[in-house]
Design a protein around this motif. Structure first.
Motif, PDB file in Angstrom:
ATOM      1  N   ALA A 209      23.057 113.937  74.234  1.00  0.00           N
ATOM      2  CA  ALA A 209      22.589 114.040  75.615  1.00  0.00           C
ATOM      3  C   ALA A 209      23.717 113.774  76.605  1.00  0.00           C
ATOM      4  CB  ALA A 209      21.439 113.063  75.851  1.00  0.00           C
ATOM      5  N   LYS A 210      24.588 112.827  76.258  1.00  0.00           N
ATOM      6  CA  LYS A 210      25.729 112.557  77.127  1.00  0.00           C
ATOM      7  C   LYS A 210      26.708 113.724  77.137  1.00  0.00           C
ATOM      8  CE  LYS A 210      29.549 109.316  77.889  1.00  0.00           C
ATOM      9  NZ  LYS A 210      30.216 108.075  77.406  1.00  0.00           N
ATOM     10  N   GLN A 211      26.875 114.359  75.985  1.00  0.00           N
ATOM     11  CA  GLN A 211      27.857 115.428  75.844  1.00  0.00           C
ATOM     12  C   GLN A 211      27.348 116.764  76.399  1.00  0.00           C
ATOM     13  OE1 GLN A 211      30.884 114.810  74.544  1.00  0.00           O
ATOM     14  NE2 GLN A 211      31.625 116.917  74.859  1.00  0.00           N
ATOM     15  N   TYR A 212      26.063 117.081  76.140  1.00  0.00           N
ATOM     16  CA  TYR A 212      25.562 118.424  76.464  1.00  0.00           C
ATOM     17  C   TYR A 212      24.419 118.426  77.472  1.00  0.00           C
ATOM     18  CZ  TYR A 212      28.217 119.465  72.244  1.00  0.00           C
ATOM     19  OH  TYR A 212      29.214 119.562  71.313  1.00  0.00           O
ATOM     20  N   GLY A 213      24.021 117.246  77.956  1.00  0.00           N
ATOM     21  CA  GLY A 213      22.936 117.178  78.914  1.00  0.00           C
ATOM     22  C   GLY A 213      21.616 116.799  78.251  1.00  0.00           C
ATOM     23  N   LEU A 214      20.784 116.086  79.003  1.00  0.00           N
ATOM     24  CA  LEU A 214      19.538 115.560  78.448  1.00  0.00           C
ATOM     25  C   LEU A 214      18.561 116.682  78.105  1.00  0.00           C
ATOM     26  CD1 LEU A 214      17.788 113.080  77.782  1.00  0.00           C
ATOM     27  CD2 LEU A 214      17.031 113.073  80.168  1.00  0.00           C
ATOM     28  N   HIS A 215      18.444 117.676  78.961  1.00  0.00           N
ATOM     29  CA  HIS A 215      17.449 118.730  78.776  1.00  0.00           C
ATOM     30  C   HIS A 215      17.708 119.539  77.506  1.00  0.00           C
ATOM     31  CE1 HIS A 215      15.305 122.565  79.566  1.00  0.00           C
ATOM     32  NE2 HIS A 215      14.425 121.780  80.147  1.00  0.00           N
ATOM     33  N   SER A 216      18.880 120.120  77.398  1.00  0.00           N
ATOM     34  CA  SER A 216      19.180 120.987  76.247  1.00  0.00           C
ATOM     35  C   SER A 216      19.257 120.176  74.955  1.00  0.00           C
ATOM     36  CB  SER A 216      20.495 121.735  76.478  1.00  0.00           C
ATOM     37  OG  SER A 216      21.568 120.835  76.689  1.00  0.00           O
ATOM     38  N   SER A 217      19.794 118.962  75.014  1.00  0.00           N
ATOM     39  CA  SER A 217      19.901 118.134  73.808  1.00  0.00           C
ATOM     40  C   SER A 217      18.521 117.739  73.291  1.00  0.00           C
ATOM     41  CB  SER A 217      20.724 116.876  74.096  1.00  0.00           C
ATOM     42  OG  SER A 217      22.049 117.202  74.428  1.00  0.00           O
ATOM     43  N   THR A 218      17.618 117.381  74.194  1.00  0.00           N
ATOM     44  CA  THR A 218      16.271 116.977  73.785  1.00  0.00           C
ATOM     45  C   THR A 218      15.522 118.151  73.164  1.00  0.00           C
ATOM     46  OG1 THR A 218      16.203 115.344  75.572  1.00  0.00           O
ATOM     47  CG2 THR A 218      14.112 115.957  74.559  1.00  0.00           C
ATOM     48  N   ILE A 219      15.636 119.323  73.753  1.00  0.00           N
ATOM     49  CA  ILE A 219      14.958 120.502  73.207  1.00  0.00           C
ATOM     50  C   ILE A 219      15.505 120.838  71.820  1.00  0.00           C
ATOM     51  CG2 ILE A 219      14.676 123.002  73.479  1.00  0.00           C
ATOM     52  CD1 ILE A 219      14.464 122.494  76.503  1.00  0.00           C
ATOM     53  N   THR A 220      16.831 120.848  71.684  1.00  0.00           N
ATOM     54  CA  THR A 220      17.446 121.143  70.381  1.00  0.00           C
ATOM     55  C   THR A 220      17.034 120.125  69.332  1.00  0.00           C
ATOM     56  OG1 THR A 220      19.359 122.138  71.490  1.00  0.00           O
ATOM     57  CG2 THR A 220      19.628 121.517  69.181  1.00  0.00           C
ATOM     58  N   TYR A 221      17.085 118.854  69.693  1.00  0.00           N
ATOM     59  CA  TYR A 221      16.704 117.768  68.786  1.00  0.00           C
ATOM     60  C   TYR A 221      15.250 117.924  68.354  1.00  0.00           C
ATOM     61  CZ  TYR A 221      15.926 112.865  67.318  1.00  0.00           C
ATOM     62  OH  TYR A 221      15.606 111.720  66.626  1.00  0.00           O
ATOM     63  N   THR A 222      14.371 118.238  69.302  1.00  0.00           N
ATOM     64  CA  THR A 222      12.947 118.374  69.002  1.00  0.00           C
ATOM     65  C   THR A 222      12.690 119.552  68.070  1.00  0.00           C
ATOM     66  OG1 THR A 222      12.457 117.467  71.199  1.00  0.00           O
ATOM     67  CG2 THR A 222      10.650 118.538  70.036  1.00  0.00           C
ATOM     68  N   ILE A 223      13.390 120.648  68.283  1.00  0.00           N
ATOM     69  CA  ILE A 223      13.252 121.809  67.397  1.00  0.00           C
ATOM     70  C   ILE A 223      13.696 121.453  65.980  1.00  0.00           C
ATOM     71  CG2 ILE A 223      14.146 124.126  66.907  1.00  0.00           C
ATOM     72  CD1 ILE A 223      14.267 124.582  69.937  1.00  0.00           C
ATOM     73  N   LEU A 224      14.843 120.773  65.860  1.00  0.00           N
ATOM     74  CA  LEU A 224      15.339 120.383  64.540  1.00  0.00           C
ATOM     75  C   LEU A 224      14.367 119.420  63.845  1.00  0.00           C
ATOM     76  CD1 LEU A 224      19.149 119.875  65.304  1.00  0.00           C
ATOM     77  CD2 LEU A 224      18.087 121.745  64.021  1.00  0.00           C
ATOM     78  N   ALA A 225      13.802 118.492  64.619  1.00  0.00           N
ATOM     79  CA  ALA A 225      12.833 117.545  64.048  1.00  0.00           C
ATOM     80  C   ALA A 225      11.613 118.290  63.526  1.00  0.00           C
ATOM     81  CB  ALA A 225      12.417 116.517  65.094  1.00  0.00           C
ATOM     82  N   GLY A 226      11.159 119.306  64.264  1.00  0.00           N
ATOM     83  CA  GLY A 226      10.010 120.090  63.823  1.00  0.00           C
ATOM     84  C   GLY A 226      10.297 120.888  62.567  1.00  0.00           C
ATOM     85  N   ILE A 227      11.480 121.504  62.511  1.00  0.00           N
ATOM     86  CA  ILE A 227      11.858 122.281  61.320  1.00  0.00           C
ATOM     87  C   ILE A 227      11.958 121.384  60.095  1.00  0.00           C
ATOM     88  CG2 ILE A 227      13.727 123.620  60.264  1.00  0.00           C
ATOM     89  CD1 ILE A 227      14.315 124.757  63.054  1.00  0.00           C
ATOM     90  N   LEU A 228      12.562 120.201  60.265  1.00  0.00           N
ATOM     91  CA  LEU A 228      12.686 119.269  59.145  1.00  0.00           C
ATOM     92  C   LEU A 228      11.312 118.804  58.672  1.00  0.00           C
ATOM     93  CD1 LEU A 228      14.518 117.601  57.292  1.00  0.00           C
ATOM     94  CD2 LEU A 228      14.563 115.820  59.056  1.00  0.00           C
ATOM     95  N   ALA A 229      10.396 118.564  59.606  1.00  0.00           N
ATOM     96  CA  ALA A 229       9.056 118.112  59.234  1.00  0.00           C
ATOM     97  C   ALA A 229       8.312 119.176  58.436  1.00  0.00           C
ATOM     98  CB  ALA A 229       8.260 117.735  60.487  1.00  0.00           C
ATOM     99  N   VAL A 230       8.371 120.427  58.883  1.00  0.00           N
ATOM    100  CA  VAL A 230       7.689 121.508  58.163  1.00  0.00           C
ATOM    101  C   VAL A 230       8.300 121.693  56.773  1.00  0.00           C
ATOM    102  CG1 VAL A 230       7.228 123.989  58.136  1.00  0.00           C
ATOM    103  CG2 VAL A 230       6.960 122.697  60.259  1.00  0.00           C
ATOM    104  N   SER A 231       9.629 121.648  56.676  1.00  0.00           N
ATOM    105  CA  SER A 231      10.293 121.796  55.374  1.00  0.00           C
ATOM    106  C   SER A 231       9.897 120.670  54.431  1.00  0.00           C
ATOM    107  CB  SER A 231      11.814 121.810  55.573  1.00  0.00           C
ATOM    108  OG  SER A 231      12.211 122.863  56.435  1.00  0.00           O
ATOM    109  N   THR A 232       9.826 119.455  54.960  1.00  0.00           N
ATOM    110  CA  THR A 232       9.432 118.317  54.130  1.00  0.00           C
ATOM    111  C   THR A 232       7.970 118.417  53.709  1.00  0.00           C
ATOM    112  OG1 THR A 232      11.054 116.949  55.313  1.00  0.00           O
ATOM    113  CG2 THR A 232       9.397 115.790  54.009  1.00  0.00           C
TER     114      THR A 232
END
Length: 411
Positions: free
Chosen positions: A372-395
């Protein structure tokens, strides 16, 4: 030792005429407020950031710092009250909690806040383990399951109560960074009286082994333990996002200026997580895990939509759904560990698992803060949330294909 001897010892160690029932509820009260005071700052992070010019990375580090304290205390001192007695552990744990509150009152920047957060983790790790055992000792009807349920309720209830209290005080009261902690200090005094005045329930004492009690399950069950660890990573990637950066997201991305409303919005997540864990604990392990890991991403999709549209009502709906899924998934992962751990090593295996819980939660939150510090709160949060969702479905898919059973030859 006869029953009469035990009764006599119990009477001899009761102080100030405090009954077991009163002691029980004062210890319960102490657990609730120690956890709550540790989570009060969740609602205050946006104000801390504005006052001390903290970046999102610093905010997430502070949000996760209590886990460092818990990780140090639990493996080494988690079972110490079984050896030296309940009161000699409960009293120092409560005093550490009160000292951490004093630290919040006088905090004037990052380093004192960081030390205070870690000290708060020490207090939580030391007090809650001994207090959980004390509730089982003092339960009036000897119902240990009821005592365990109450202990779990204090953790979940305290986590939800703290941010709400913090949000109300910081939004509507004077001295927004101080008053809530002064009140918290006063509110812990009845608990201090309770643990000092209660009878000592451990009549027989022994030496405590200070070797860290971390242990993997038998070799044949380690694949399932790895799966449980992956499940907890999925669960706490999402939970840590809400805990560490949730109020900041609501304030900066949803444009909500009321910190009490921001806190309540974030607490929606832990509220439904608590409901899932307490009301659906009889659901079979695999079913709970798979359902939770599929429901959680559904909530995250709504959260992502809320981030794109800046609609707080969608954020709350996503938090409610995601929290319910997170609770089921965490319940399933914990159930797997309980199922595969041999009875004689259960405490040590769970200590290892809980360290993984804290590392997963703290590490993922700090990673989000750095991005979030490096790339901004908005884009970092969205990317993080997408990755968390993909990992959850895969698991979820991996869990559905896994046979959950013990290896009897290794037990």
């Amino acid at each position: 030792m006869t029953a009469g001897d035990v009764d006599g010892a119990a009477v001899a160690t009761r102080r100030f005429g405090l009954s077991d029932k009163t002691s029980y509820w004062l210890v319960f009260y102490g657990m609730l407020f120690i956890v709550a005071t540790g989570t009060v700052p969740v609602a205050m992070y946006p104000l801390y950031a504005a006052t001390f010019h903290f970046s999102p990375a610093v905010v997430t580090l502070l949000g996760s710092a209590t886990t460092f304290g818990v990780m140090i205390v639990v493996p080494v001192l988690g079972g110490i009250s079984d050896a030296i007695g309940r009161r000699p552990v409960l009293v120092p744990g409560l005093l550490l909690a009160m000292l951490s509150i004093v630290g919040y009152i006088f905090a004037n920047g990052f380093w004192l806040l960081l030390a205070t957060r870690i000290l708060s983790g020490f207090a939580v790790g030391l007090f809650t383990g001994a207090a959980t055992a004390t509730l089982a000792d003092l339960e009036p009807n000897g119902d240990t399951r009821r005592a365990a349920t109450h202990a779990s309720a204090t953790s979940v209830g305290g986590w939800a109560l703290g941010p709400i209290i913090g949000g109300i005080f910081v939004q509507y009261g004077p001295w927004p960074l101080r008053l809530v902690f002064i009140v918290s200090l006063v509110l812990l005094l009845p608990a201090l009286y309770g643990v000092v005045a209660m009878r000592e329930t451990m009549v027989t004492k022994s030496r405590h082994d200070f070797t860290p009690q971390l242990r993997l399950p038998p070799r044949g069950s380690r694949g399932l333990f790895a799966l449980a660890s992956l499940i907890v990573l999925c669960s706490f990637m999402t939970a840590s996002m809400f805990q560490a950066l949730g109020p900041t997201m609501v304030v900066h991305l949803m444009h909500v200026r009321n910190l009490a409303i921001a806190a309540i919005s974030v607490v929606s997540f832990v509220g439904t997580s608590a409901i899932a864990q307490m009301r659906f604990n009889a659901v079979p392990i695999k079913k709970a895990t798979v359902l939770g890991l599929l429901i959680m991403p559904a909530g995250l999709v709504i959260v992502i939509t809320a981030l794109f549209t800046a609609r707080i009502e969608l954020f709350v709906i996503g938090a409610l759904i995601g929290g319910f899924g997170q609770g089921l998934a965490y319940l399933g992962g914990q159930g797997i560990v309980a199922y595969i751990a041999p009875a004689r090593e259960r405490a040590a295996v769970f200590s290892t698992y809980f360290v993984i819980v804290y590392v997963a939660g703290g590490g993922s939150a700090i990673t989000l803060g750095i991005f979030a510090k490096q790339y901004g709160l908005h884009s970092s949060t969205i990317t993080y949330t997408i990755l968390a969702g993909i990992l959850a479905v895969s698991t979820a898919l991996l869990t559905a294909r896994t046979t959950i059973s013990r290896r009897s030859d290794d037990d």
